[in-house]
Write a protein that holds these residues in place. Sequence first.
Motif, PDB file in Angstrom:
ATOM      1  N   THR A 193      -7.273 -37.836 -44.842  1.00 51.58           N
ATOM      2  CA  THR A 193      -7.923 -37.426 -46.090  1.00 51.58           C
ATOM      3  C   THR A 193      -7.235 -38.070 -47.287  1.00 51.58           C
ATOM      4  N   LEU A 194      -5.902 -38.081 -47.282  1.00 49.39           N
ATOM      5  CA  LEU A 194      -5.161 -38.706 -48.376  1.00 49.39           C
ATOM      6  C   LEU A 194      -5.414 -40.207 -48.420  1.00 49.39           C
ATOM      7  N   LEU A 195      -5.497 -40.847 -47.262  1.00 50.01           N
ATOM      8  CA  LEU A 195      -5.753 -42.286 -47.223  1.00 50.01           C
ATOM      9  C   LEU A 195      -7.158 -42.612 -47.720  1.00 50.01           C
ATOM     10  N   LEU A 196      -8.120 -41.746 -47.424  1.00 45.77           N
ATOM     11  CA  LEU A 196      -9.480 -41.937 -47.936  1.00 45.77           C
ATOM     12  C   LEU A 196      -9.490 -41.886 -49.459  1.00 45.77           C
ATOM     13  N   LYS A 197      -8.769 -40.923 -50.030  1.00 45.00           N
ATOM     14  CA  LYS A 197      -8.701 -40.810 -51.490  1.00 45.00           C
ATOM     15  C   LYS A 197      -7.996 -42.023 -52.091  1.00 45.00           C
ATOM     16  N   LEU A 198      -6.934 -42.483 -51.429  1.00 48.37           N
ATOM     17  CA  LEU A 198      -6.209 -43.645 -51.918  1.00 48.37           C
ATOM     18  C   LEU A 198      -7.076 -44.900 -51.848  1.00 48.37           C
ATOM     19  N   ALA A 199      -7.856 -45.028 -50.773  1.00 46.62           N
ATOM     20  CA  ALA A 199      -8.760 -46.172 -50.631  1.00 46.62           C
ATOM     21  C   ALA A 199      -9.809 -46.166 -51.743  1.00 46.62           C
ATOM     22  N   ALA A 200     -10.335 -44.972 -52.074  1.00 46.55           N
ATOM     23  CA  ALA A 200     -11.323 -44.863 -53.147  1.00 46.55           C
ATOM     24  C   ALA A 200     -10.704 -45.267 -54.484  1.00 46.55           C
ATOM     25  N   TRP A 201      -9.451 -44.884 -54.692  1.00 52.07           N
ATOM     26  CA  TRP A 201      -8.767 -45.254 -55.932  1.00 52.07           C
ATOM     27  C   TRP A 201      -8.580 -46.766 -56.002  1.00 52.07           C
ATOM     28  N   ILE A 202      -8.192 -47.377 -54.887  1.00 51.02           N
ATOM     29  CA  ILE A 202      -7.986 -48.823 -54.870  1.00 51.02           C
ATOM     30  C   ILE A 202      -9.295 -49.557 -55.129  1.00 51.02           C
ATOM     31  N   GLN A 203     -10.370 -49.098 -54.518  1.00 47.88           N
ATOM     32  CA  GLN A 203     -11.673 -49.726 -54.736  1.00 47.88           C
ATOM     33  C   GLN A 203     -12.081 -49.658 -56.199  1.00 47.88           C
ATOM     34  N   SER A 204     -11.772 -48.541 -56.860  1.00 47.46           N
ATOM     35  CA  SER A 204     -12.123 -48.397 -58.264  1.00 47.46           C
ATOM     36  C   SER A 204     -11.254 -49.257 -59.169  1.00 47.46           C
ATOM     37  N   SER A 205     -10.141 -49.780 -58.617  1.00 49.84           N
ATOM     38  CA  SER A 205      -9.210 -50.591 -59.405  1.00 49.84           C
ATOM     39  C   SER A 205      -9.299 -52.072 -59.059  1.00 49.84           C
ATOM     40  N   GLU A 206     -10.374 -52.492 -58.411  1.00 50.87           N
ATOM     41  CA  GLU A 206     -10.498 -53.880 -57.984  1.00 50.87           C
ATOM     42  C   GLU A 206     -10.413 -54.870 -59.146  1.00 50.87           C
TER      43      GLU A 206
END
Length: 212
Positions: A135-148
């Motif tokens: 769950t934490l990795l999913l949230k982190l992945a979403a954050w990274i995608q938003s920071s492309e």
Amino acid sequence: QCRFLLHRLLVLARLGEGAAAEEVAGYHRGLFENALEDHSREQVSGLLLLYSNSVCHVIESCSSMIHLIIQDLASLQNQGHSALLQEIKVLVVAHSIPTRLFPDWYVARAASPMTCSQGLMQPQSTAEVVAECLTLLLKLAAWIQSSEDNCDNTSESVHTLAPELLIPVDKINYLHNAEECSSPEDFLRIYLSPFQPVLDSETVWPVPSHFS
């Protein structure tokens, strides 16, 4: 555009004695580049999260690349105390995932130790801890995608900008000690063993000598 079905691998490992974060990142980067040069494989995406004495690694690629990486980890672990990574654990292998979570392969450093608040710690099963980490990795992945748009320094800023999304050290230590988590060698042994279903005629049921 993906050429192959995508799969996702999640592993944990302890850093070998004297191993530097740059060395661990360079080792994996070289492994991926050599595999792509030698064979027609799918590009690797994911996140290598470096703690002070351990790593958490999410890898997304085709099945042949995932298999190659697990083989390499098994070989690395067999090097003993001199190995770059120690106590490697395969937590999850997800097959035929629809899309990538990570647009590229990132390296992030968790500079300061993070632990769970004592008041929030509750007894958990291994499955529950793995689910929490995912769950934490999913949230982190979403954050990274938003920071492309700022991806040149995204991997250097993950801990600074979103420390609450990183897996606490307590959870990583728990999973390292969990017997349910397989080593790369054990995982390969199970994965490559032939499937031999038992026929009904081959099953012997215990017959009680009397009924109570």
